[in-house]
Design an enzyme around this catalytic site. Structure first.
Site, PDB file in Angstrom:
ATOM      1  N   CYS A  75       0.877  -1.174   0.000  1.00 33.61           N
ATOM      2  CA  CYS A  75       0.000   0.000   0.000  1.00 33.61           C
ATOM      3  C   CYS A  75       0.914   1.224   0.000  1.00 33.61           C
ATOM      4  O   CYS A  75       1.711   1.401   0.932  1.00 33.61           O
ATOM      5  CB  CYS A  75      -0.859  -0.024   1.264  1.00 33.61           C
ATOM      6  SG  CYS A  75      -1.919   1.414   1.463  1.00 33.61           S
ATOM      7  N   CYS A 185      -0.524   3.556  -6.564  1.00 36.86           N
ATOM      8  CA  CYS A 185      -1.516   3.002  -5.638  1.00 36.86           C
ATOM      9  C   CYS A 185      -1.744   1.581  -6.126  1.00 36.86           C
ATOM     10  O   CYS A 185      -1.958   1.360  -7.327  1.00 36.86           O
ATOM     11  CB  CYS A 185      -2.814   3.802  -5.693  1.00 36.86           C
ATOM     12  SG  CYS A 185      -4.194   2.965  -4.859  1.00 36.86           S
TER      13      CYS A 185
END
Ligand code: DGL
Length: 264
Positions: A75, A185
């Protein structure tokens, strides 16, 4: 001494980290993987640093009960917090942003686009780390407030996804005609085809491979590779495991051995 039979951990705010699991399975087929995706709290990208830190610490605490031998923070948003998270745990933590930034700096590009969550862009870790190694690289970035949330809900409405992609990427291109775009992302490579359809000439960079390579290098350096041939994949989530199964199929992952909802 690390126990070779212990699993690798991977965490994300939701399904995005499964794009890293895909690379881990390719590079390290013998490893058991325990994944946690915090879909009940996704998106992280619109939260404060303190909230993101607390949520990340909860996931890592959960993985510590599975005796993970190292964890991929799959992440980008949470990777901005690894400096605070590392001292809280005794296993090795690999940050996707650190690995991606190293790769980008070494590529020697004079400019690169970056699309990520609003938090990732505001935190500026990519800029900081790339500039440490290559001060001449210009990074043109834009945060997307919506894309990770759409993907995490398993909402693959093409029109909505393409609209969010073009709104943000056009903003980058209006500032500089970059020809490389970092998908900053982990949810975004799940909709790579949408990026390709909207921008066929842009070279897309998915940092997942670099992170998986760093996990492999760590295990090799510590003589900690699992000797078995085929590893398992256990998925835990604070959300709906069905969306994880759908995304796993979309990414052609090896079958999920177990998928469960867990409230942290
Ligand atoms: N997948 C996450 C990332 O790489 C974030 C998505 C979100 O929670 O906003 O940044």
């Amino acid at each position: 001494m690390i126990d070779k039979r212990n699993p690798i951990g991977a965490i994300d705010s939701g399904v995005g980290g499964l794009t890293v699991v895909r690379e881990l399975q390719r590079l390290l087929p013998g490893e058991d993987i325990v994944y946690f995706g915090d879909s009940a709290n996704c998106p992280y990208g619109n939260k404060t640093g303190e909230q993101i830190f607390q949520l990340g610490r909860n996931m890592l605490t959960f993985l510590s009960t599975h005796h993970v031998k190292c964890v991929a923070v799959a992440c980008n948003t949470l990777s901005s917090m690894v400096g605070r998270l590392r001292p809280c745990f005794d296993f090795h933590i690999v940050s996707i942003v650190e690995e991606a930034a190293k790769y980008m700096a070494e590529s020697g590009l004079s400019s690169v686009g970056l699309i990520g969550t609003e938090f990732t862009v505001a935190a500026g870790k990519y800029d900081e780390l790339i500039h440490q190694l290559n001060p001449d690289c210009r990074i043109v970035s834009k945060g997307s407030p919506l894309l990770s949330g759409l993907v995490d809900r398993g909402d693959f409405n093409q029109r909505e996804i393409n609209l969010e992609i073009t709104t943000q990427v056009d903003h980058i291109l209006a500032r500089e005609a970059v020809d490389h775009l970092i998908l900053g992302c982990t949810h975004y490579p799940i909709v790579t085809e949408n990026f390709r359809a909207c921008y066929p000439d842009l070279e897309l960079i998915d940092p997942a491979y670099e992170q998986a390579k760093a996990v492999k290098a760590y295990l090799e350096a510590n003589d900690a590779l699992n000797p078995q041939e085929t590893g398992s994949l256990c998925v835990y989530t604070s959300g709906d495991p069905k969306i994880y199964a759908d995304v796993a199929r979309r990414l052609s992952l090896s079958p999920i051995s177990r998928a469960e909802t867990v409230k942290l």
